[in-house]
Design a protein around this motif. Sequence first.
Motif, PDB file in Angstrom:
ATOM      1  N   PHE A  69       0.822  -1.240   0.068  1.00 42.30           N
ATOM      2  CA  PHE A  69       0.022  -0.076  -0.050  1.00 42.30           C
ATOM      3  C   PHE A  69       0.841   1.096   0.152  1.00 42.30           C
ATOM      4  O   PHE A  69       1.724   1.434   0.983  1.00 42.30           O
ATOM      5  CB  PHE A  69      -1.156   0.004   1.250  1.00 42.30           C
ATOM      6  N   TRP A  70       0.688   2.120  -1.073  1.00 45.33           N
ATOM      7  CA  TRP A  70       1.625   3.225  -1.052  1.00 45.33           C
ATOM      8  C   TRP A  70       0.717   4.410  -2.004  1.00 45.33           C
ATOM      9  O   TRP A  70      -0.221   4.233  -2.458  1.00 45.33           O
ATOM     10  CB  TRP A  70       2.869   2.787  -1.799  1.00 45.33           C
ATOM     11  N   ALA A  71       1.633   5.513  -2.276  1.00 44.78           N
ATOM     12  CA  ALA A  71       0.977   6.566  -3.203  1.00 44.78           C
ATOM     13  C   ALA A  71       2.139   7.307  -3.570  1.00 44.78           C
ATOM     14  O   ALA A  71       3.302   7.443  -2.984  1.00 44.78           O
ATOM     15  CB  ALA A  71       0.075   7.355  -2.411  1.00 44.78           C
ATOM     16  N   SER A  72       1.888   7.864  -4.910  1.00 44.67           N
ATOM     17  CA  SER A  72       3.052   8.684  -5.371  1.00 44.67           C
ATOM     18  C   SER A  72       3.339   9.922  -4.440  1.00 44.67           C
ATOM     19  O   SER A  72       4.363  10.508  -4.526  1.00 44.67           O
ATOM     20  CB  SER A  72       2.718   9.038  -6.918  1.00 44.67           C
ATOM     21  N   TRP A  73       2.347  10.260  -3.903  1.00 42.43           N
ATOM     22  CA  TRP A  73       2.370  11.737  -3.100  1.00 42.43           C
ATOM     23  C   TRP A  73       2.847  11.306  -1.493  1.00 42.43           C
ATOM     24  O   TRP A  73       3.195  12.415  -0.837  1.00 42.43           O
ATOM     25  CB  TRP A  73       1.239  12.312  -2.829  1.00 42.43           C
ATOM     26  N   CYS A  74       3.484  10.202  -1.401  1.00 40.02           N
ATOM     27  CA  CYS A  74       3.775   9.696   0.124  1.00 40.02           C
ATOM     28  C   CYS A  74       5.291   9.571   0.065  1.00 40.02           C
ATOM     29  O   CYS A  74       5.880   8.724  -0.169  1.00 40.02           O
ATOM     30  CB  CYS A  74       3.047   8.299   0.602  1.00 40.02           C
ATOM     31  N   PRO A  75       6.037  10.659   0.668  1.00 40.84           N
ATOM     32  CA  PRO A  75       7.599  10.611   0.637  1.00 40.84           C
ATOM     33  C   PRO A  75       8.131   9.370   1.445  1.00 40.84           C
ATOM     34  O   PRO A  75       8.923   8.958   1.035  1.00 40.84           O
ATOM     35  CB  PRO A  75       7.860  11.883   1.684  1.00 40.84           C
ATOM     36  N   PRO A  76       7.401   9.095   2.624  1.00 48.13           N
ATOM     37  CA  PRO A  76       8.020   7.696   3.207  1.00 48.13           C
ATOM     38  C   PRO A  76       7.925   6.502   2.304  1.00 48.13           C
ATOM     39  O   PRO A  76       8.662   5.498   2.281  1.00 48.13           O
ATOM     40  CB  PRO A  76       7.182   7.475   4.244  1.00 48.13           C
ATOM     41  N   CYS A  77       6.741   6.309   1.543  1.00 44.45           N
ATOM     42  CA  CYS A  77       6.541   5.217   0.579  1.00 44.45           C
ATOM     43  C   CYS A  77       7.722   5.650  -0.651  1.00 44.45           C
ATOM     44  O   CYS A  77       8.308   4.552  -0.804  1.00 44.45           O
ATOM     45  CB  CYS A  77       5.261   5.581  -0.092  1.00 44.45           C
ATOM     46  N   ARG A  78       7.772   6.572  -0.865  1.00 40.54           N
ATOM     47  CA  ARG A  78       8.864   6.846  -2.183  1.00 40.54           C
ATOM     48  C   ARG A  78      10.548   6.579  -1.734  1.00 40.54           C
ATOM     49  O   ARG A  78      11.030   5.927  -2.382  1.00 40.54           O
ATOM     50  CB  ARG A  78       8.854   8.063  -2.898  1.00 40.54           C
ATOM     51  N   SER A 102      -2.262   1.703  -4.809  1.00 42.61           N
ATOM     52  CA  SER A 102      -2.092   2.870  -4.600  1.00 42.61           C
ATOM     53  C   SER A 102      -3.190   3.530  -4.234  1.00 42.61           C
ATOM     54  O   SER A 102      -4.326   3.497  -4.483  1.00 42.61           O
ATOM     55  CB  SER A 102      -1.570   3.671  -5.941  1.00 42.61           C
ATOM     56  N   LEU A 103      -2.999   4.651  -3.381  1.00 43.41           N
ATOM     57  CA  LEU A 103      -3.945   5.679  -2.694  1.00 43.41           C
ATOM     58  C   LEU A 103      -3.735   6.845  -3.420  1.00 43.41           C
ATOM     59  O   LEU A 103      -4.242   7.818  -3.031  1.00 43.41           O
ATOM     60  CB  LEU A 103      -3.808   5.766  -1.246  1.00 43.41           C
ATOM     61  N   ASP A 104      -3.417   6.931  -4.663  1.00 43.29           N
ATOM     62  CA  ASP A 104      -3.350   7.848  -5.547  1.00 43.29           C
ATOM     63  C   ASP A 104      -4.889   8.424  -5.970  1.00 43.29           C
ATOM     64  O   ASP A 104      -5.745   7.410  -5.947  1.00 43.29           O
ATOM     65  CB  ASP A 104      -2.516   7.750  -6.738  1.00 43.29           C
ATOM     66  N   LYS A 105      -4.967   9.768  -6.302  1.00 37.51           N
ATOM     67  CA  LYS A 105      -6.079  10.202  -7.120  1.00 37.51           C
ATOM     68  C   LYS A 105      -5.726  10.749  -8.482  1.00 37.51           C
ATOM     69  O   LYS A 105      -6.798  10.924  -9.251  1.00 37.51           O
ATOM     70  CB  LYS A 105      -7.081  10.989  -6.259  1.00 37.51           C
ATOM     71  N   ASP A 106      -4.583  10.915  -8.713  1.00 34.59           N
ATOM     72  CA  ASP A 106      -4.205  11.468  -9.996  1.00 34.59           C
ATOM     73  C   ASP A 106      -3.260  10.399 -10.656  1.00 34.59           C
ATOM     74  O   ASP A 106      -2.280  10.056 -10.547  1.00 34.59           O
ATOM     75  CB  ASP A 106      -3.153  12.614  -9.793  1.00 34.59           C
ATOM     76  N   LYS A 107      -4.031   9.879 -11.690  1.00 33.05           N
ATOM     77  CA  LYS A 107      -3.340   8.664 -12.513  1.00 33.05           C
ATOM     78  C   LYS A 107      -2.024   8.995 -13.042  1.00 33.05           C
ATOM     79  O   LYS A 107      -1.199   8.167 -13.018  1.00 33.05           O
ATOM     80  CB  LYS A 107      -4.444   8.111 -13.762  1.00 33.05           C
ATOM     81  N   LYS A 109       0.301  11.209 -12.117  1.00 35.91           N
ATOM     82  CA  LYS A 109       1.180  11.197 -10.949  1.00 35.91           C
ATOM     83  C   LYS A 109       1.508   9.944 -10.661  1.00 35.91           C
ATOM     84  O   LYS A 109       2.766   9.406 -10.615  1.00 35.91           O
ATOM     85  CB  LYS A 109       0.744  11.868  -9.867  1.00 35.91           C
ATOM     86  N   TRP A 110       0.518   8.823 -10.584  1.00 35.70           N
ATOM     87  CA  TRP A 110       0.781   7.325 -10.133  1.00 35.70           C
ATOM     88  C   TRP A 110       1.705   6.590 -11.072  1.00 35.70           C
ATOM     89  O   TRP A 110       2.519   6.119 -10.647  1.00 35.70           O
ATOM     90  CB  TRP A 110      -0.624   6.855  -9.913  1.00 35.70           C
ATOM     91  N   LEU A 111       1.147   6.700 -12.520  1.00 37.26           N
ATOM     92  CA  LEU A 111       1.958   6.107 -13.475  1.00 37.26           C
ATOM     93  C   LEU A 111       3.510   6.714 -13.384  1.00 37.26           C
ATOM     94  O   LEU A 111       4.433   5.981 -13.665  1.00 37.26           O
ATOM     95  CB  LEU A 111       1.291   6.433 -14.737  1.00 37.26           C
ATOM     96  N   LYS A 112       3.742   8.013 -13.346  1.00 38.25           N
ATOM     97  CA  LYS A 112       4.923   8.454 -13.358  1.00 38.25           C
ATOM     98  C   LYS A 112       5.746   8.073 -12.211  1.00 38.25           C
ATOM     99  O   LYS A 112       6.914   7.747 -12.599  1.00 38.25           O
ATOM    100  CB  LYS A 112       4.965   9.994 -13.180  1.00 38.25           C
ATOM    101  N   ALA A 113       5.409   7.766 -11.133  1.00 39.71           N
ATOM    102  CA  ALA A 113       5.853   7.214  -9.938  1.00 39.71           C
ATOM    103  C   ALA A 113       6.608   5.834 -10.174  1.00 39.71           C
ATOM    104  O   ALA A 113       7.291   5.464  -9.894  1.00 39.71           O
ATOM    105  CB  ALA A 113       5.143   7.376  -8.914  1.00 39.71           C
ATOM    106  N   ILE A 114       5.503   5.190 -10.623  1.00 40.12           N
ATOM    107  CA  ILE A 114       5.820   3.579 -10.974  1.00 40.12           C
ATOM    108  C   ILE A 114       7.044   3.671 -11.938  1.00 40.12           C
ATOM    109  O   ILE A 114       7.948   2.939 -11.938  1.00 40.12           O
ATOM    110  CB  ILE A 114       4.374   2.956 -11.751  1.00 40.12           C
TER     111      ILE A 114
END
Length: 174
Positions: A69-78, A102-107, A109-114
């Motif tokens: 469980f993670w998200a692109s906007w989460c610094p500890p996750c990254r 992912s707990l993202d809401k912006d696809k 940003k999610w795809l870019k982080a992946i």
Amino acid sequence: MPLDELKATRAKISPELAGCPYVKDLDGIIKQLENVQIGKVAPEFSLPDTAGVSVSLSDFRGKYVLLDFWASWCPPCRRENPNVVKAFNEYKDKNFTIVGISLDKDKSKWLKAITDDNLAWTHLSDLKYWDSEIPALYGVRGIPANVLLDPDGVIVAKNITGEDLHKKLKEVIK
């Protein structure tokens, strides 16, 4: 709070308050956590992948699976992602995979982080942020969080990061 502490707190609450909304919320949290304890079969779910195709947890039966469980906007996750990548690369040929939730809401940003973090495994999200039902189903109240499943879908560990992740994988994957 861990499940045993929540139950101890609940036991101290007067039965007269059972109808109170806060007590009902506490009862709901306890029930959720009871369903995702080590030794229990992980609750089934389906979510869309990056292409919008529905993927179910049961699709991964027969493998060790780390639900991440993670998200692109989460610094500890990254910051934890390089460690997760290392674990994936070490065990991917040993009946192990990762399912990123992912707990993202912006696809975008999610795809870019992946891509940016080199996360080469299955990724799922309904893009509902904390309104997604799946983190709640697993009692996730903060990220990063994870759940390790054996090939039968039984929970064998929870919230293992850093070196603890590698120790647990080495222990369970022969």
